[in-house]
Design a protein around this motif. Sequence first.
Motif, mmCIF file in Angstrom:
data_model
loop_
_atom_site.group_PDB
_atom_site.id
_atom_site.type_symbol
_atom_site.label_atom_id
_atom_site.label_comp_id
_atom_site.label_asym_id
_atom_site.label_seq_id
_atom_site.Cartn_x
_atom_site.Cartn_y
_atom_site.Cartn_z
ATOM 1 N N ASN A 186 0.825 -1.197 0.000
ATOM 2 C CA ASN A 186 0.000 0.000 0.000
ATOM 3 C C ASN A 186 0.864 1.254 0.000
ATOM 4 O O ASN A 186 1.824 1.358 0.768
ATOM 5 C CB ASN A 186 -0.909 -0.003 1.232
ATOM 6 N N GLY A 187 0.532 2.181 -0.892
ATOM 7 C CA GLY A 187 1.268 3.435 -0.962
ATOM 8 C C GLY A 187 0.871 4.221 -2.187
ATOM 9 O O GLY A 187 0.049 3.778 -2.993
ATOM 10 N N ILE A 188 1.448 5.402 -2.340
ATOM 11 C CA ILE A 188 1.191 6.225 -3.518
ATOM 12 C C ILE A 188 1.732 5.482 -4.738
ATOM 13 O O ILE A 188 2.893 5.072 -4.776
ATOM 14 C CB ILE A 188 1.864 7.598 -3.380
ATOM 15 N N GLY A 189 0.900 5.296 -5.741
ATOM 16 C CA GLY A 189 1.377 4.537 -6.887
ATOM 17 C C GLY A 189 0.342 4.433 -7.994
ATOM 18 O O GLY A 189 -0.691 5.106 -7.955
ATOM 19 N N PRO A 190 0.681 3.623 -9.017
ATOM 20 C CA PRO A 190 1.757 2.646 -8.995
ATOM 21 C C PRO A 190 3.134 3.283 -9.192
ATOM 22 O O PRO A 190 3.312 4.126 -10.064
ATOM 23 C CB PRO A 190 1.418 1.712 -10.153
ATOM 24 N N ARG A 191 4.099 2.814 -8.376
ATOM 25 C CA ARG A 191 5.496 3.196 -8.515
ATOM 26 C C ARG A 191 6.348 1.974 -8.164
ATOM 27 O O ARG A 191 5.915 1.100 -7.402
ATOM 28 C CB ARG A 191 5.861 4.351 -7.573
ATOM 29 N N LEU A 192 7.543 1.934 -8.720
ATOM 30 C CA LEU A 192 8.474 0.848 -8.442
ATOM 31 C C LEU A 192 9.233 1.148 -7.156
ATOM 32 O O LEU A 192 10.011 2.097 -7.105
ATOM 33 C CB LEU A 192 9.456 0.680 -9.605
ATOM 34 N N HIS A 193 9.016 0.332 -6.137
ATOM 35 C CA HIS A 193 9.772 0.510 -4.892
ATOM 36 C C HIS A 193 11.194 -0.020 -5.060
ATOM 37 O O HIS A 193 12.160 0.687 -4.773
ATOM 38 C CB HIS A 193 9.079 -0.213 -3.735
ATOM 39 N N HIS A 194 11.329 -1.271 -5.529
ATOM 40 C CA HIS A 194 12.657 -1.808 -5.790
ATOM 41 C C HIS A 194 12.573 -3.034 -6.671
ATOM 42 O O HIS A 194 11.498 -3.600 -6.882
ATOM 43 C CB HIS A 194 13.391 -2.149 -4.482
ATOM 44 N N PHE A 195 13.717 -3.439 -7.197
ATOM 45 C CA PHE A 195 13.875 -4.735 -7.837
ATOM 46 C C PHE A 195 15.034 -5.424 -7.146
ATOM 47 O O PHE A 195 15.894 -4.769 -6.539
ATOM 48 C CB PHE A 195 14.086 -4.606 -9.338
ATOM 49 N N ALA A 196 15.077 -6.773 -7.189
ATOM 50 C CA ALA A 196 15.992 -7.511 -6.332
ATOM 51 C C ALA A 196 16.730 -8.605 -7.080
ATOM 52 O O ALA A 196 16.148 -9.308 -7.916
ATOM 53 C CB ALA A 196 15.233 -8.122 -5.160
ATOM 54 N N SER A 243 -1.642 7.645 -7.784
ATOM 55 C CA SER A 243 -2.802 8.010 -6.972
ATOM 56 C C SER A 243 -2.499 7.765 -5.501
ATOM 57 O O SER A 243 -1.665 6.919 -5.154
ATOM 58 C CB SER A 243 -4.029 7.184 -7.380
ATOM 59 N N GLU A 244 -3.197 8.514 -4.651
ATOM 60 C CA GLU A 244 -3.044 8.373 -3.201
ATOM 61 C C GLU A 244 -3.888 7.207 -2.696
ATOM 62 O O GLU A 244 -4.997 6.980 -3.168
ATOM 63 C CB GLU A 244 -3.501 9.651 -2.503
ATOM 64 N N PRO A 245 -3.396 6.458 -1.710
ATOM 65 C CA PRO A 245 -4.242 5.446 -1.075
ATOM 66 C C PRO A 245 -5.301 6.101 -0.205
ATOM 67 O O PRO A 245 -5.173 7.277 0.176
ATOM 68 C CB PRO A 245 -3.248 4.644 -0.226
ATOM 69 N N ALA A 246 -6.350 5.358 0.105
ATOM 70 C CA ALA A 246 -7.418 5.886 0.960
ATOM 71 C C ALA A 246 -6.862 6.291 2.322
ATOM 72 O O ALA A 246 -7.285 7.282 2.914
ATOM 73 C CB ALA A 246 -8.516 4.837 1.119
ATOM 74 N N ALA A 247 -5.924 5.506 2.835
ATOM 75 C CA ALA A 247 -5.259 5.843 4.093
ATOM 76 C C ALA A 247 -3.770 5.585 3.917
ATOM 77 O O ALA A 247 -3.371 4.476 3.550
ATOM 78 C CB ALA A 247 -5.813 5.013 5.236
#
Length: 336
Positions: free
Chosen positions: A204-214, A315-319
């Motif tokens: 959950n978070g502002i997105g879609p965005r790439l947090h990381h790849f591993a 987009s922003e999450p609801a919370a």
Amino acid sequence: MQLPPTVFDPAFNITRASHIVLTVDDLDASRRFYEEVIGLITSAADADAVYLRGVEEACHHSLVLRRGSGTPGCTRIGMRVVNEDHLARAHDVLAEMGCTVSWAEAPYQGRTLHVTDPVGTPLELCARMDAMPRMITRFSTHKGGAAGRLDHYQILTPEVGKALAFYNKLGFRLTEYIMPPGGEVLGGVFLQRKGNPHDIVFFNGIGPRLHHFAYTVAEGANLLRACDVAGELGYGRKVERGPGRHGPGHAMFVYFRDPAGHRIELFNTHYQVMDLENEPVGWDPADSNISFPWGLPAQRRWFEEATPFEGVTSSEPAARPNPLSLERFLAALDAG
């Protein structure tokens, strides 16, 4: 909340996380970082792109760096399907599911399918790549962390439940999830196709965005060597988190920010999830073992900063989530 049942016979067979395409503002600096610190091998390069692979990998590339002119971003994340017939099925099935699909040309790959998933993540599916020598036993050539193979991606999205429903239909198996006991809103889901805890993760978070790849490494010592090389070459402040150990997945890890700001994780692999009786493992977000079974929690920026997908509006999450960050942890110590 009722978790969806696993689909063991999907309409087409995605086999694994395959490759990722990033734009960078300084191609030479990024190439140096991935070769010397992470330990990837350059398969091909020209004036505008570098194609890299891990020491275990026999396919041409798992990371593509492209020269960009604006804010560095992620163009697409890649998945492999088992063969060309399954790729054709994927086109038809995903179109019927309402996804935007189109055929594309990509260097060193066979026919390639571009797809946008229901939460806005841009995907790239292919069934074939050019073959390259596997360098796993060429020990004298290994550099930095000697990254083995691309393992997974983590995506931030305000629609974790929608992502789970979609990927579940494609045969991805839920291995672990974040949700309070008796809760109805998922904080995170770990989804896999290749038999370990995850190929793609949604939090959950502002997105879609790439947090990381591993990428995997052979052992914990590789993590420390990558950090030592980073320090020697002037990338010491790019070590963003760790070394440490995860709760979900249980792997030891370290996170870096590359010269363009993208986040990459090195970790020493994790357990298998193959047997039918293996049920998803639930984690209470109030449990500190999620973030740091030992050591200190991550800085706030680790939870909040991420790479934008090119041409995709977030987009922003609801919370908004409020995880235990290093800043909150230290403030509580000072107050106590």
